[in-house]
Scaffold this motif. Structure first.
Motif, PDB file in Angstrom:
ATOM      1  N   VAL A 129       0.863  -1.178   0.000  1.00 52.57           N
ATOM      2  CA  VAL A 129       0.000   0.000   0.000  1.00 52.57           C
ATOM      3  C   VAL A 129       0.899   1.228   0.000  1.00 52.57           C
ATOM      4  O   VAL A 129       1.849   1.301   0.784  1.00 52.57           O
ATOM      5  CB  VAL A 129      -0.923   0.041   1.245  1.00 52.57           C
ATOM      6  CG1 VAL A 129      -1.722   1.331   1.276  1.00 52.57           C
ATOM      7  CG2 VAL A 129      -1.858  -1.153   1.250  1.00 52.57           C
ATOM      8  N   ILE A 141      -2.915   0.863  -4.230  1.00 53.87           N
ATOM      9  CA  ILE A 141      -2.912  -0.487  -3.679  1.00 53.87           C
ATOM     10  C   ILE A 141      -2.388  -1.471  -4.712  1.00 53.87           C
ATOM     11  O   ILE A 141      -2.899  -1.517  -5.840  1.00 53.87           O
ATOM     12  CB  ILE A 141      -4.352  -0.914  -3.279  1.00 53.87           C
ATOM     13  CG1 ILE A 141      -4.918   0.051  -2.225  1.00 53.87           C
ATOM     14  CG2 ILE A 141      -4.371  -2.357  -2.759  1.00 53.87           C
ATOM     15  CD1 ILE A 141      -6.430  -0.060  -2.062  1.00 53.87           C
ATOM     16  N   ALA A 156      -8.810   3.335  -3.495  1.00 54.10           N
ATOM     17  CA  ALA A 156      -7.686   3.874  -2.717  1.00 54.10           C
ATOM     18  C   ALA A 156      -7.758   5.376  -2.489  1.00 54.10           C
ATOM     19  O   ALA A 156      -6.745   6.036  -2.310  1.00 54.10           O
ATOM     20  CB  ALA A 156      -6.340   3.492  -3.346  1.00 54.10           C
TER      21      ALA A 156
END
Ligand SMILES: [Zn+2]
Length: 316
Positions: A129, A141, A156
């Protein structure tokens, strides 16, 4: 010159548009930087084109754009940018028509995540991440070696998780988003507050007592130089950052968390309290493998390298 050709990566932010010609191994062969006329989408498109032309060469095979906002994948339409006047702007078509090359467009932090995953701090992992901490907080991600974009490319958007419903108003319209308490905006706000309240800090002298002149980088520099008030601000931002990362790790279970963006320039001053808060808040910290929380290795180049690499891989 690579036999495989190379790609141009463009990173379109609210103030600057960076362009780089990037080789398949992630190395940068040429670069350019132009101011972004962010309040005018047509002028921004013109700037993107100009920046691409500044680093163009005959072996360029494709172009990747990374933009600060919700970029639809794979159409490359920039749907929304919380802090900029960009709405429903097609990024791919105008550039493809003008340059006569394949073009892809993605979110800036998604592109940066791909750059760090392929060539930077995430290269030894399969699950990563990226937390990009700049003016706001963006994310990227990588799940099992591939980008996770969600159904529309909007995954994300980690900066807009609400962590304090009574907190400061965010550019997205909500109150107390994570990026309001743990990004550059939060550093700036806390620095201004300290000057306003007459705290003993070098910041006050640097701005002649005018709180509005305090900037985030000024606070980071003062903290690195040992200013106690500024150190306390960065430690507090680090704590809020680490708590949010604990929540992200609960959801995504990555092998590594990479912290990028301008605020990461604060280094260990920020990361050390972030690690501590992360370990305190992640579920069952002593029952799971350690998840390293590390600084990005590509710095400001992560976006252009990632965008160019996505372009090369998407159009191979
Ligand atoms: Zn928000």
């Amino acid at each position: 010159m690579s036999p495989d050709g190379c790609a141009i990566g463009l990173d379109v932010g609210g103030t600057k548009t960076a362009a780089a010609r990037v080789a398949p191994d992630g190395s940068i062969l040429a670069r350019a930087m132009l101011p972004t006329p962010a309040d005018d989408m047509a002028a921004t498109l013109h700037t993107i084109l100009e920046a691409a032309r500044a680093v163009m060469s005959p072996d360029v095979r494709s172009v990747g754009i990374a933009a600060a906002g919700l970029v639809e994948w794979p159409t490359g339409v920039l749907r929304f940018a919380p802090n900029l006047a960009w709405r429903d702007a097609p990024l791919v078509e105008p550039l493809r028509d003008a340059l006569e090359l394949p073009v892809v467009a993605d979110n800036d932090n998604t592109a940066a995540a791909w750059g760090e995953f392929r060539f930077g701090a995430g290269r030894d992992f399969r699950h990563m991440v990226l937390v990009g901490v700049g003016t706001g907080i963006g994310g990227g991600i990588v799940a099992d070696g591939a980008l996770f974009r969600g159904a529309h490319g909007f995954a994300a958007e980690i900066g807009h998780i609400i962590v304090d419903p009574d907190g400061p108003l965010c550019g997205c319209g909500n109150r107390g988003c994570w990026e309001q308490v743990a990004s550059g905006q939060a550093v700036t706000r806390a620095g201004r507050q300290a000057v306003l309240e007459g705290e003993t800090t070098v910041l006050r002298d640097q701005v002649d007592g005018d709180p509005d002149r305090v900037t985030g980088p000024m606070v980071t520099k003062a903290a690195q130089d040992g200013d106690a008030v500024s150190i306390a601000i960065i430690v507090e931002i680090g704590r809020r950052l680490g708590e949010g990362i604990g929540a992200l790790v609960n959801v995504l279970d990555p092998e590594v968390v990479v912290v990028g963006g301008g605020v990461a320039d604060a280094g260990e001053l920020l990361l050390s309290p972030a690690r501590e808060a992360f370990r305190r808040t992640v579920e069952a910290a002593d029952r799971r493998p350690a998840v390293p929380l590390v600084r990005g290795q590509l710095g400001n180049d992560a976006g252009v390298i990632g965008a160019a690499t996505l372009a090369l891989e998407s159009t191979a």
